[in-house]
Design a protein around this motif. Structure first.
Motif, PDB file in Angstrom:
ATOM      1  N   ALA A   1      43.687  42.681  29.495  1.00  0.00           N
ATOM      2  CA  ALA A   1      43.312  41.898  30.672  1.00  0.00           C
ATOM      3  C   ALA A   1      43.248  40.405  30.345  1.00  0.00           C
ATOM      4  CB  ALA A   1      41.965  42.381  31.215  1.00  0.00           C
ATOM      5  N   LEU A   2      42.698  40.068  29.183  1.00  0.00           N
ATOM      6  CA  LEU A   2      42.600  38.662  28.793  1.00  0.00           C
ATOM      7  C   LEU A   2      43.976  38.065  28.507  1.00  0.00           C
ATOM      8  CD1 LEU A   2      39.452  38.884  26.501  1.00  0.00           C
ATOM      9  CD2 LEU A   2      39.603  37.798  28.732  1.00  0.00           C
ATOM     10  N   SER A   3      44.880  38.859  27.950  1.00  0.00           N
ATOM     11  CA  SER A   3      46.241  38.368  27.710  1.00  0.00           C
ATOM     12  C   SER A   3      46.946  38.077  29.034  1.00  0.00           C
ATOM     13  CB  SER A   3      47.033  39.402  26.910  1.00  0.00           C
ATOM     14  OG  SER A   3      46.435  39.637  25.653  1.00  0.00           O
ATOM     15  N   MET A   4      46.811  38.994  30.003  1.00  0.00           N
ATOM     16  CA  MET A   4      47.400  38.757  31.326  1.00  0.00           C
ATOM     17  C   MET A   4      46.743  37.562  32.012  1.00  0.00           C
ATOM     18  SD  MET A   4      48.188  42.498  32.989  1.00  0.00           S
ATOM     19  CE  MET A   4      46.681  43.309  32.481  1.00  0.00           C
ATOM     20  N   PHE A   5      45.439  37.411  31.812  1.00  0.00           N
ATOM     21  CA  PHE A   5      44.720  36.289  32.416  1.00  0.00           C
ATOM     22  C   PHE A   5      45.291  34.956  31.911  1.00  0.00           C
ATOM     23  CE2 PHE A   5      41.236  33.197  32.087  1.00  0.00           C
ATOM     24  CZ  PHE A   5      40.830  33.119  33.406  1.00  0.00           C
ATOM     25  N   ASP A   6      45.485  34.823  30.596  1.00  0.00           N
ATOM     26  CA  ASP A   6      46.056  33.587  30.045  1.00  0.00           C
ATOM     27  C   ASP A   6      47.452  33.329  30.596  1.00  0.00           C
ATOM     28  OD1 ASP A   6      43.793  33.167  28.570  1.00  0.00           O
ATOM     29  OD2 ASP A   6      44.581  34.083  26.737  1.00  0.00           O
ATOM     30  N   GLN A   7      48.252  34.388  30.682  1.00  0.00           N
ATOM     31  CA  GLN A   7      49.615  34.236  31.179  1.00  0.00           C
ATOM     32  C   GLN A   7      49.625  33.780  32.635  1.00  0.00           C
ATOM     33  OE1 GLN A   7      51.869  37.850  30.780  1.00  0.00           O
ATOM     34  NE2 GLN A   7      53.327  37.273  32.374  1.00  0.00           N
ATOM     35  N   LEU A   8      48.759  34.371  33.463  1.00  0.00           N
ATOM     36  CA  LEU A   8      48.739  34.043  34.884  1.00  0.00           C
ATOM     37  C   LEU A   8      48.126  32.673  35.149  1.00  0.00           C
ATOM     38  CD1 LEU A   8      47.727  37.588  36.116  1.00  0.00           C
ATOM     39  CD2 LEU A   8      49.855  36.411  36.668  1.00  0.00           C
ATOM     40  N   VAL A   9      47.190  32.250  34.309  1.00  0.00           N
ATOM     41  CA  VAL A   9      46.636  30.905  34.466  1.00  0.00           C
ATOM     42  C   VAL A   9      47.730  29.860  34.249  1.00  0.00           C
ATOM     43  CG1 VAL A   9      45.078  29.226  33.412  1.00  0.00           C
ATOM     44  CG2 VAL A   9      44.260  31.513  33.943  1.00  0.00           C
TER      45      VAL A   9
ATOM     46  N   ARG B   1      46.531  27.079  36.834  1.00  0.00           N
ATOM     47  CA  ARG B   1      45.063  27.135  36.893  1.00  0.00           C
ATOM     48  C   ARG B   1      44.547  27.375  38.308  1.00  0.00           C
ATOM     49  NH1 ARG B   1      43.324  25.566  32.014  1.00  0.00           N
ATOM     50  NH2 ARG B   1      41.171  25.370  32.710  1.00  0.00           N
ATOM     51  N   ASN B   2      45.363  27.983  39.160  1.00  0.00           N
ATOM     52  CA  ASN B   2      44.936  28.372  40.507  1.00  0.00           C
ATOM     53  C   ASN B   2      45.327  29.834  40.697  1.00  0.00           C
ATOM     54  OD1 ASN B   2      44.044  28.453  43.126  1.00  0.00           O
ATOM     55  ND2 ASN B   2      45.872  27.442  43.981  1.00  0.00           N
ATOM     56  N   LEU B   3      44.426  30.706  40.316  1.00  0.00           N
ATOM     57  CA  LEU B   3      44.719  32.134  40.223  1.00  0.00           C
ATOM     58  C   LEU B   3      44.555  32.781  41.605  1.00  0.00           C
ATOM     59  CD1 LEU B   3      45.579  33.744  37.759  1.00  0.00           C
ATOM     60  CD2 LEU B   3      43.242  34.517  37.496  1.00  0.00           C
ATOM     61  N   THR B   4      45.671  32.985  42.307  1.00  0.00           N
ATOM     62  CA  THR B   4      45.634  33.605  43.628  1.00  0.00           C
ATOM     63  C   THR B   4      46.153  35.034  43.550  1.00  0.00           C
ATOM     64  OG1 THR B   4      47.845  32.815  44.185  1.00  0.00           O
ATOM     65  CG2 THR B   4      45.990  31.378  44.745  1.00  0.00           C
ATOM     66  N   TYR B   5      45.828  35.799  44.579  1.00  0.00           N
ATOM     67  CA  TYR B   5      46.271  37.195  44.643  1.00  0.00           C
ATOM     68  C   TYR B   5      47.792  37.276  44.690  1.00  0.00           C
ATOM     69  CZ  TYR B   5      47.083  41.838  46.607  1.00  0.00           C
ATOM     70  OH  TYR B   5      47.539  43.105  46.834  1.00  0.00           O
ATOM     71  N   GLN B   6      48.425  36.405  45.474  1.00  0.00           N
ATOM     72  CA  GLN B   6      49.874  36.421  45.599  1.00  0.00           C
ATOM     73  C   GLN B   6      50.547  36.074  44.278  1.00  0.00           C
ATOM     74  OE1 GLN B   6      51.317  37.504  48.423  1.00  0.00           O
ATOM     75  NE2 GLN B   6      53.251  37.483  47.281  1.00  0.00           N
ATOM     76  N   ALA B   7      49.973  35.113  43.547  1.00  0.00           N
ATOM     77  CA  ALA B   7      50.547  34.736  42.250  1.00  0.00           C
ATOM     78  C   ALA B   7      50.478  35.896  41.265  1.00  0.00           C
ATOM     79  CB  ALA B   7      49.805  33.519  41.702  1.00  0.00           C
ATOM     80  N   VAL B   8      49.401  36.661  41.309  1.00  0.00           N
ATOM     81  CA  VAL B   8      49.241  37.787  40.381  1.00  0.00           C
ATOM     82  C   VAL B   8      50.264  38.877  40.660  1.00  0.00           C
ATOM     83  CG1 VAL B   8      47.690  39.651  39.689  1.00  0.00           C
ATOM     84  CG2 VAL B   8      46.811  37.337  39.928  1.00  0.00           C
ATOM     85  N   ILE B   9      50.417  39.278  41.927  1.00  0.00           N
ATOM     86  CA  ILE B   9      51.352  40.379  42.231  1.00  0.00           C
ATOM     87  C   ILE B   9      52.797  39.937  42.034  1.00  0.00           C
ATOM     88  CG2 ILE B   9      49.737  41.486  43.819  1.00  0.00           C
ATOM     89  CD1 ILE B   9      51.340  40.357  46.127  1.00  0.00           C
ATOM     90  N   ASP B  10      53.080  38.631  42.206  1.00  0.00           N
ATOM     91  CA  ASP B  10      54.442  38.143  41.963  1.00  0.00           C
ATOM     92  C   ASP B  10      54.775  38.157  40.473  1.00  0.00           C
ATOM     93  OD1 ASP B  10      54.843  37.785  44.634  1.00  0.00           O
ATOM     94  OD2 ASP B  10      54.441  35.632  44.634  1.00  0.00           O
TER      95      ASP B  10
ATOM     96  N   ASN C   1      62.845  47.370  52.065  1.00  0.00           N
ATOM     97  CA  ASN C   1      62.387  46.058  51.610  1.00  0.00           C
ATOM     98  C   ASN C   1      61.783  46.136  50.217  1.00  0.00           C
ATOM     99  OD1 ASN C   1      61.695  43.353  51.599  1.00  0.00           O
ATOM    100  ND2 ASN C   1      59.835  43.644  52.815  1.00  0.00           N
ATOM    101  N   ILE C   2      61.061  47.201  49.960  1.00  0.00           N
ATOM    102  CA  ILE C   2      60.456  47.388  48.645  1.00  0.00           C
ATOM    103  C   ILE C   2      61.525  47.575  47.573  1.00  0.00           C
ATOM    104  CG2 ILE C   2      59.069  49.007  47.286  1.00  0.00           C
ATOM    105  CD1 ILE C   2      57.350  49.440  49.792  1.00  0.00           C
ATOM    106  N   LEU C   3      62.553  48.368  47.878  1.00  0.00           N
ATOM    107  CA  LEU C   3      63.638  48.572  46.928  1.00  0.00           C
ATOM    108  C   LEU C   3      64.390  47.266  46.657  1.00  0.00           C
ATOM    109  CD1 LEU C   3      65.167  51.994  48.074  1.00  0.00           C
ATOM    110  CD2 LEU C   3      63.619  51.565  46.164  1.00  0.00           C
ATOM    111  N   ASN C   4      64.565  46.455  47.690  1.00  0.00           N
ATOM    112  CA  ASN C   4      65.271  45.180  47.526  1.00  0.00           C
ATOM    113  C   ASN C   4      64.518  44.204  46.627  1.00  0.00           C
ATOM    114  OD1 ASN C   4      67.373  46.047  49.160  1.00  0.00           O
ATOM    115  ND2 ASN C   4      66.469  45.181  51.028  1.00  0.00           N
ATOM    116  N   LYS C   5      63.215  44.387  46.518  1.00  0.00           N
ATOM    117  CA  LYS C   5      62.427  43.521  45.641  1.00  0.00           C
ATOM    118  C   LYS C   5      62.432  44.002  44.195  1.00  0.00           C
ATOM    119  CE  LYS C   5      59.236  41.637  49.084  1.00  0.00           C
ATOM    120  NZ  LYS C   5      59.632  40.233  48.853  1.00  0.00           N
ATOM    121  N   GLY C   6      63.172  45.078  43.926  1.00  0.00           N
ATOM    122  CA  GLY C   6      63.338  45.540  42.556  1.00  0.00           C
ATOM    123  C   GLY C   6      62.384  46.635  42.118  1.00  0.00           C
TER     124      GLY C   6
END
Length: 602
Positions: free
Chosen positions: A219-227, A232-241, A272-277
């Protein structure tokens, strides 16, 4: 530029109280230190990234601390604590068994154990990934681990306890580390984000915690990557993308389409889901989990099983209130079957699309089941001769003609009292069959079809006729339940059943039934058995015996009870004197012979 330190190292716990999600272990260790009841060897096992090595280091530092606090924590100020924090302690040694797994490495360790600590009370050895040691290394380590010097303590850590020898396990105190809960992990990430000055959304942290699957280091490794990704603006959309996660919104929209029977919208969402990979198997697994969460939300007692943020939990509440439990259960069953057959299918996309189409027709099937059919229609079905096999409820749900045909406005016939009552069948074992409806002449349209629900039985019709069959069977049972049985009729059937068991090569039951004559007391059959083996055999065959006798004697209240006969214990003769006395009892002339010739016993 200062060297960047990852959060997993920068915020690594240094006290027992700062360890996340392992209170059952930290409290035990603190009590052991406080009561001076430290074991000679500890084994920390559990998944990766849950704090095994961290707890081992905290335990080692606290044991050798010169000024332990009242809360049983290391002071961090004494010489022992400072040397450990600087990596210069001569009393605490760490060994990576993954790269030092030979016999020579263990022999070097054993040689070091013989030297007392230069500072501190204990000499502590932390062996990480201990399951990587070779068989010979384990054997060399056994004696030292069983009888170490009074100042030596071993702390072993592993992710695969099953690979460690049982002889090693028996010499250690074993502590099993749990996967860290999503809520605890999300709270820990929120504290780190506040310290680092990172803006965040609670939903984003929950998604990171769920993706980590119980491992805080992940979790901490993913946190650093997403930050870094989100500046430094951790949004829900940024995480799922960034993590390539299917958004909750897809499943909420899909369930709305299924409830509205909008098959086209459901297929477009999947496309649509399949088109997103995303993979179709990943999608159907997520849909099953979404349906499970909706069912969990239905019952207040199971809300604790819902590991999502408060915002997402509100959405689950709103959607589950608008969906029936029957629809959710049917959809979950369809999704589960699709997930099972997905990997073996050549056309995997078609498998998922077919499952979605079935789900979109569940609501119509439920409405038909609730509406039901008239008793006159059931009466017509009973009289129709040609059978139409009804294999399963899913066949009715998947019939494409059901919705369009049932919408035809055909006037219902007026049922007379004689038609309203269902005719009873003499044989309840016959399967329910339906015939193709006869054609009726209507003005202007020639021969028209009778209402299609007669040709395709609805859920209610099947249930109603099943209730009639059950009622008839109950009447038959109740009518014959207390019928009087004579002993002669009973014993004839009993002997006939015994002969039947003999022909079927069930010799044990045959022996039990013929060895002693049974007794009939009212509706209770009593039979004597000689030992526990016969009693167990009779208990296993009791169902077959009663099923035969109840039907043949037409008394369903019969029951079978066994009684174990107490046999007198005969003491065998062991000594020469006892054997001679037993022979004299059988032949008194033997005593006369002995006295005549003045014989003795050898």
């Amino acid at each position: 530029m200062d060297n960047f330190i990852v959060s997993a190292r920068k915020y690594r716990p240094v006290t027992f109280d700062s360890v996340v999600g392992q209170q059952h272990i930290t409290n035990t260790l603190k009590n052991a230190i406080h009561n001076n009841q430290l074991a000679q060897a500890f084994l920390f096992c559990g998944p990766r990234g849950v704090g095994k090595t961290t707890c081992a280091r905290i335990l080692a530092k606290t044991i050798n601390c010169e000024h332990i606090s009242d809360t049983v924590e290391a002071c961090g100020e004494c010489a022992s604590c400072k040397s450990f924090q600087q990596g210069a302690s001569f009393s605490i040694h760490e060994l990576d068994a993954a790269s030092n797994n030979s016999v020579d490495d263990i022999r070097n360790l054993i040689e070091q154990v013989r030297i007392p600590p230069q500072s501190g009370k204990y000499k502590i050895y932390i062996i990480d990934e201990v399951h990587m040691l070779s068989q010979a290394a384990f054997n060399a380590f056994l004696k030292t681990l069983e009888e170490p010097p009074s100042y030596a303590i071993f702390i072993l850590a592993t992710t695969e306890k099953h690979k460690i020898l049982p002889t090693i396990l028996s010499r250690c105190q074993i502590f099993d580390f749990n996967r860290i809960k999503v809520e605890d992990m999300a709270n820990h990430l929120a504290n780190i984000a506040q310290k680092e000055g990172v803006t965040y959304e609670a939903d984003a942290l929950h998604v990171i915690a769920q993706k980590a699957d119980g491992g805080l280091r992940d979790a901490l490794s993913m946190f650093d990557q997403l930050v870094s990704f989100s500046n430094r603006n951790l949004t829900y959309q940024a995480v799922i993308d960034n993590l390539n996660i299917l958004d909750y919104d897809y499943y909420f929209r899909l369930m709305q389409a299924i409830a509205a029977e909008d098959a086209a919208e459901a297929l477009l969402i999947f496309d649509n889901i399949l088109n997103k990979g995303f993979d179709g198997g990943h999608f159907i697994a997520g849909l099953s989990n979404h349906l499970r969460n909706l069912l969990v939300t239905k019952e207040p007692k199971t809300l604790k099983l819902l590991d999502v943020s408060e915002n997402v939990k509100k959405k689950y509440f709103e959607q589950s209130a608008n969906l029936s439990t029957g629809l959710l259960l049917s959809a979950l069953n369809i999704a589960n079957q699709c997930e099972i057959s997905y990997k073996s299918s050549r056309n995997q996309r078609l498998q998922v699309e077919l499952a979605l189409l079935k789900m979109c027709h569940i609501a119509t099937a439920i409405k038909l089941g609730v509406k039901g059919i008239s008793t006159a229609q059931v009466d017509v079905k009973k009289k129709l001769p040609e059978p139409v096999a009804v294999k399963s409820t899913s066949a009715v749900l998947a019939a494409p003609e059901t919705k369009s045909v049932t919408s035809m406005g055909v006037p219902k016939p007026v049922a007379s009292p004689s038609q309203t009552s269902l005719p009873k069948s003499n044989n309840s074992d016959k399967p329910t069959t339906f015939a193709e409806p006869k054609r009726a002449y209507t003005s202007g349209k020639g021969w028209g079809n009778v209402k299609a629900s007669l040709a395709v039985p609805s859920l209610t019709s099947v249930f109603e006729e099943k209730e009639v069959e059950v009622a008839e069977e109950n009447e038959l049972i109740q009518g014959s339940e207390f019928r009087e049985v004579t002993f002669n009729a009973f014993i004839n059937k009993w002997n006939a059943l015994a002969e039947k068991f003999k022909k079927e090569n069930r010799i044990t039951l045959y022996t039990i039934m013929t060895a002693n004559e049974p007794r009939l007391k009212g509706n209770i059959i009593e039979i004597d058995v000689e030992n526990m083996v016969q009693s167990d055999q009779l208990r296993e065959g009791k169902i077959d015996i009663l099923n035969y006798l109840r039907v043949e004697l037409q008394n369903f209240a019969l029951d079978l009870v066994s009684h174990q006969v107490e046999q007198a214990v005969v003491r065998k003769a062991y000594t020469s004197q006892e054997k001679y006395q037993a022979m004299v009892e059988k032949n008194p002339a033997l005593e006369v012979l002995r006295k005549t010739f003045n014989l003795g016993l050898s």
